[in-house]
Design a protein around this motif. Structure first.
Motif, mmCIF file in Angstrom:
data_model
loop_
_atom_site.group_PDB
_atom_site.id
_atom_site.type_symbol
_atom_site.label_atom_id
_atom_site.label_comp_id
_atom_site.label_asym_id
_atom_site.label_seq_id
_atom_site.Cartn_x
_atom_site.Cartn_y
_atom_site.Cartn_z
ATOM 1 N N LYS A 186 0.829 -1.214 0.000
ATOM 2 C CA LYS A 186 0.000 0.000 0.000
ATOM 3 C C LYS A 186 0.861 1.261 0.000
ATOM 4 C CE LYS A 186 -3.710 0.232 2.625
ATOM 5 N NZ LYS A 186 -4.607 0.425 3.805
ATOM 6 N N THR A 187 0.500 2.192 -0.893
ATOM 7 C CA THR A 187 1.151 3.497 -0.941
ATOM 8 C C THR A 187 0.086 4.583 -0.844
ATOM 9 O OG1 THR A 187 2.997 2.709 -2.295
ATOM 10 C CG2 THR A 187 2.580 5.078 -2.290
ATOM 11 N N THR A 188 0.196 5.425 0.169
ATOM 12 C CA THR A 188 -0.742 6.535 0.325
ATOM 13 C C THR A 188 -0.005 7.851 0.096
ATOM 14 O OG1 THR A 188 -0.299 6.672 2.707
ATOM 15 C CG2 THR A 188 -2.133 5.274 1.999
ATOM 16 N N GLU A 189 -0.741 8.819 -0.401
ATOM 17 C CA GLU A 189 -0.138 10.126 -0.651
ATOM 18 C C GLU A 189 -1.117 11.230 -0.283
ATOM 19 O OE1 GLU A 189 2.313 12.555 -4.140
ATOM 20 O OE2 GLU A 189 1.364 10.625 -4.601
ATOM 21 N N TYR A 190 -0.642 12.164 0.535
ATOM 22 C CA TYR A 190 -1.427 13.329 0.929
ATOM 23 C C TYR A 190 -0.721 14.590 0.441
ATOM 24 C CZ TYR A 190 -3.802 10.332 4.390
ATOM 25 O OH TYR A 190 -4.525 9.349 5.016
ATOM 26 N N THR A 191 -1.489 15.509 -0.106
ATOM 27 C CA THR A 191 -0.940 16.793 -0.532
ATOM 28 C C THR A 191 -1.808 17.917 0.001
ATOM 29 O OG1 THR A 191 -0.075 15.824 -2.583
ATOM 30 C CG2 THR A 191 -0.252 18.222 -2.494
ATOM 31 N N LEU A 192 -1.163 18.905 0.596
ATOM 32 C CA LEU A 192 -1.830 20.134 1.019
ATOM 33 C C LEU A 192 -1.124 21.283 0.322
ATOM 34 C CD1 LEU A 192 -2.192 19.360 4.825
ATOM 35 C CD2 LEU A 192 -4.074 19.530 3.186
ATOM 36 N N ASP A 193 -1.804 21.883 -0.634
ATOM 37 C CA ASP A 193 -1.252 23.005 -1.391
ATOM 38 C C ASP A 193 -2.068 24.234 -1.036
ATOM 39 O OD1 ASP A 193 -0.078 24.734 -3.128
ATOM 40 O OD2 ASP A 193 -0.449 23.547 -4.937
ATOM 41 N N LYS A 194 -1.551 25.004 -0.088
ATOM 42 C CA LYS A 194 -2.298 26.104 0.524
ATOM 43 C C LYS A 194 -3.597 25.536 1.113
ATOM 44 C CE LYS A 194 -0.084 29.674 -2.229
ATOM 45 N NZ LYS A 194 0.863 28.784 -2.955
ATOM 46 N N GLN A 195 -4.746 25.880 0.583
ATOM 47 C CA GLN A 195 -6.006 25.393 1.157
ATOM 48 C C GLN A 195 -6.543 24.157 0.431
ATOM 49 O OE1 GLN A 195 -7.124 26.800 3.978
ATOM 50 N NE2 GLN A 195 -5.331 28.141 3.813
ATOM 51 N N LYS A 196 -5.844 23.701 -0.582
ATOM 52 C CA LYS A 196 -6.329 22.580 -1.392
ATOM 53 C C LYS A 196 -5.740 21.264 -0.901
ATOM 54 C CE LYS A 196 -6.633 20.876 -6.148
ATOM 55 N NZ LYS A 196 -6.239 21.119 -7.563
ATOM 56 N N CYS A 197 -6.606 20.277 -0.676
ATOM 57 C CA CYS A 197 -6.179 18.964 -0.192
ATOM 58 C C CYS A 197 -6.451 17.910 -1.270
ATOM 59 C CB CYS A 197 -6.947 18.615 1.084
ATOM 60 S SG CYS A 197 -6.793 16.895 1.609
ATOM 61 N N SER A 198 -5.489 17.015 -1.462
ATOM 62 C CA SER A 198 -5.706 15.897 -2.377
ATOM 63 C C SER A 198 -5.120 14.634 -1.772
ATOM 64 C CB SER A 198 -5.101 16.175 -3.752
ATOM 65 O OG SER A 198 -3.711 16.423 -3.648
ATOM 66 N N ILE A 199 -5.725 13.484 -2.131
ATOM 67 C CA ILE A 199 -5.367 12.193 -1.560
ATOM 68 C C ILE A 199 -5.248 11.170 -2.673
ATOM 69 C CG2 ILE A 199 -6.065 10.366 0.046
ATOM 70 C CD1 ILE A 199 -7.811 12.483 1.477
ATOM 71 N N ALA A 200 -4.254 10.295 -2.575
ATOM 72 C CA ALA A 200 -4.105 9.214 -3.544
ATOM 73 C C ALA A 200 -3.790 7.915 -2.819
ATOM 74 C CB ALA A 200 -3.004 9.541 -4.547
ATOM 75 N N LEU A 201 -4.243 6.816 -3.420
ATOM 76 C CA LEU A 201 -3.983 5.475 -2.885
ATOM 77 C C LEU A 201 -3.478 4.603 -4.027
ATOM 78 C CD1 LEU A 201 -4.187 3.310 -0.630
ATOM 79 C CD2 LEU A 201 -6.547 2.921 -1.379
#
Length: 236
Positions: free
Chosen positions: A78-93
């Protein structure tokens, strides 16, 4: 004559005392002499080793001026990825970013968790500089303690209620002012320290990133029984 001598000795002793804020400044001067943390833009590679479990490999990108944070962690398949770019949140699995609500829930993925990771990594890897953040309450009295056979100058830190309720102790080398141990305890409803709670972390070796001396190895233990939790190993 004896009274004058005693007065001089006491004066020297008091002059050698150091306040909490003075200790923090000396520690920051050791770890971040050029004040680079406030404009930190770099990548941390962290391997987490835990008993009876496979390793977790994390790549953490922190760009404080741009308010950008990304953590990509792999363990087993399993590989998880979280990104917070200023107020924008994104998630990947596992490379997939268009996740259903069911997939997010099953894998415990959320933007709230993304912010927890951001706060966790920027706090721990930004120490002791992060102790100058607003809402941090520095005890003016510095204690001298022996921990694991080593002598330390100890800074006692708490936080305003809207930030946190844990009580922290930071152990600094009395000669170099390097941060070598930190420890935290939970508090009860009355704000009293719960002695059987929390953890302590032993720091060793150094990685220099952006001319900041960051502890390379962090070994985590329970306060209550010295039970070993795991080790984080930092690479540039």
């Amino acid at each position: 004559m004896k009274i004058i001598l005693l007065f001089c000795i006491c004066s020297i002793s008091f002059a050698q005392e150091i306040t909490g804020k003075e200790l923090l400044e000396k520690a920051i001067q050791y770890h971040d002499p050029d004040n680079n943390w406030s404009r930190f833009n770099g990548t941390l590679l962290v391997t987490m080793e835990t008993p009876n479990s496979s390793h977790r490999y994390s790549r953490i990108q922190i760009n404080l001026p741009e308010a950008y944070f990304n953590v990509k962690a792999s363990k087993d398949s399993k590989t998880t990825e979280y990104t917070l770019d200023k107020q924008k949140c994104s998630i990947a699995l596992n490379g997939k970013s268009n996740l259903t609500d069911a997939e997010l829930k099953t894998n415990n993925l959320s933007c709230e968790r993304a912010n927890l990771y951001k706060n966790y990594y920027t706090y721990l890897y930004g120490l002791p500089m992060k102790l100058k953040d607003p809402g941090t309450l520095i005890n003016p009295k510095v204690e001298k303690k022996t921990f694991k056979g080593q002598d330390y100058l100890v800074l006692n830190v708490s936080y305003e209620d809207n930030i946190g309720t844990d009580i922290w102790y930071f152990y600094f080398n009395p000669e170099t002012y390097a941060l070598e141990v930190y420890q935290f305890y939970k508090t009860d409803d009355d704000g009293s320290l719960k002695k059987d709670s929390g953890e302590y972390i032993l720091l060793s070796d150094v990685e220099i990133i952006n001319n900041i001396k960051i502890p390379k190895i962090r070994k985590w233990y329970y306060n209550k029984d010295n039970g070993y939790l795991g080790t984080d190993i930092l690479k540039q």
